[in-house]
Design an enzyme around this catalytic site. Sequence first.
Site, mmCIF file in Angstrom:
data_model
loop_
_atom_site.group_PDB
_atom_site.id
_atom_site.type_symbol
_atom_site.label_atom_id
_atom_site.label_comp_id
_atom_site.label_asym_id
_atom_site.label_seq_id
_atom_site.Cartn_x
_atom_site.Cartn_y
_atom_site.Cartn_z
ATOM 1 N N HIS A 211 54.556 79.572 7.944
ATOM 2 C CA HIS A 211 54.042 79.113 9.245
ATOM 3 C C HIS A 211 52.517 79.157 9.278
ATOM 4 O O HIS A 211 51.874 78.240 9.808
ATOM 5 C CB HIS A 211 54.621 79.983 10.364
ATOM 6 C CG HIS A 211 56.075 79.759 10.611
ATOM 7 N ND1 HIS A 211 57.042 80.095 9.696
ATOM 8 C CD2 HIS A 211 56.727 79.234 11.689
ATOM 9 C CE1 HIS A 211 58.238 79.797 10.188
ATOM 10 N NE2 HIS A 211 58.077 79.256 11.380
ATOM 11 N N HIS A 253 56.720 88.810 8.653
ATOM 12 C CA HIS A 253 55.742 88.794 7.571
ATOM 13 C C HIS A 253 54.813 89.990 7.700
ATOM 14 O O HIS A 253 54.637 90.554 8.785
ATOM 15 C CB HIS A 253 54.908 87.507 7.592
ATOM 16 C CG HIS A 253 55.706 86.265 7.365
ATOM 17 N ND1 HIS A 253 56.152 85.878 6.122
ATOM 18 C CD2 HIS A 253 56.142 85.314 8.233
ATOM 19 C CE1 HIS A 253 56.836 84.751 6.227
ATOM 20 N NE2 HIS A 253 56.842 84.389 7.498
#
Length: 297
Positions: A211, A253
């Site tokens: 992303h 993440h």
Amino acid sequence: MPGSQARNRVRDRNNVQNRPEFLSLNQPPRREHAAGEGRGAGGPRRPVFRQQSQQEDAGGRGPKESSEGGPAADGGPKDASRWPEQDCMQLNPTFRGIAINSLLAIDISLSKRLGMCVGAHSPGAPLRSMVNLLAFTGHAFPWMCGTLLCLWRSNTLAGQEVLVNLLLALCLDLMTVAGMQKLVKRKGPWDYPPGLLDYLAMDIYSFPAAHASRAVMVCKFLLNHLVLAVPLRILLYLWAFLVGVSRVLLGKHHLSDVGCGFALGFLHFSLVESVWLDSATCQTLISFGTFRWTPLV
């Protein structure tokens, strides 16, 4: 007579050479014959020389050597000489190894603390839906579908040129990040299973953050090819940054994954700009995609 016998006993007791452990050193080696050796052949019998001292030493030193890693242990004396060196290498790591391990530990600790929207009972649970929506804006699925829809509705050559190059940039980012994630296979800080959309975009592992890479690449691409006002340009930079932060808040993440994703997205943008496809090439690709290719016209 009894007094002389007592004195002889004391003398024998004090004599070191009469002790059992030193008797083998004073006695000459005994010559023993092997039982049954050479009896049927009529030849001379072969004497077998044995030393009692060797037997006693082998019996007394064998367990010690085997327990201390000597020749009786598996691996031999060469392996025993290697063990201290290997232990020193493990107990005394290099400065580079200490620095890398320390940075990884700090990265994991901060990433877990910033994952405030992970579960339903986390401190940032009320903001979880908004953070999920913000992260969805950086997903590959809406950008791929939106680019294809705009390319289908576009009627100008300049617009089609920009959209075809954007589509190629999205494909490049998708394949590169998926390949690196498959190669590294790093789990997230909270190690939650990926969702259905993550499987569709091949965003299964943590490093690098897909992303974040896509957000930076799209942000640079739009700022370079669209004329936008200053407030919109600031909002676009802010959007790319918040997309990367949202993945950390959701526990997907680490901070290092997002940072590497930002750098990778900038590299993708630079690569697409260096191999920019002109209008004629884009029209050829569009004709391939719509099955309207006429090579002789």
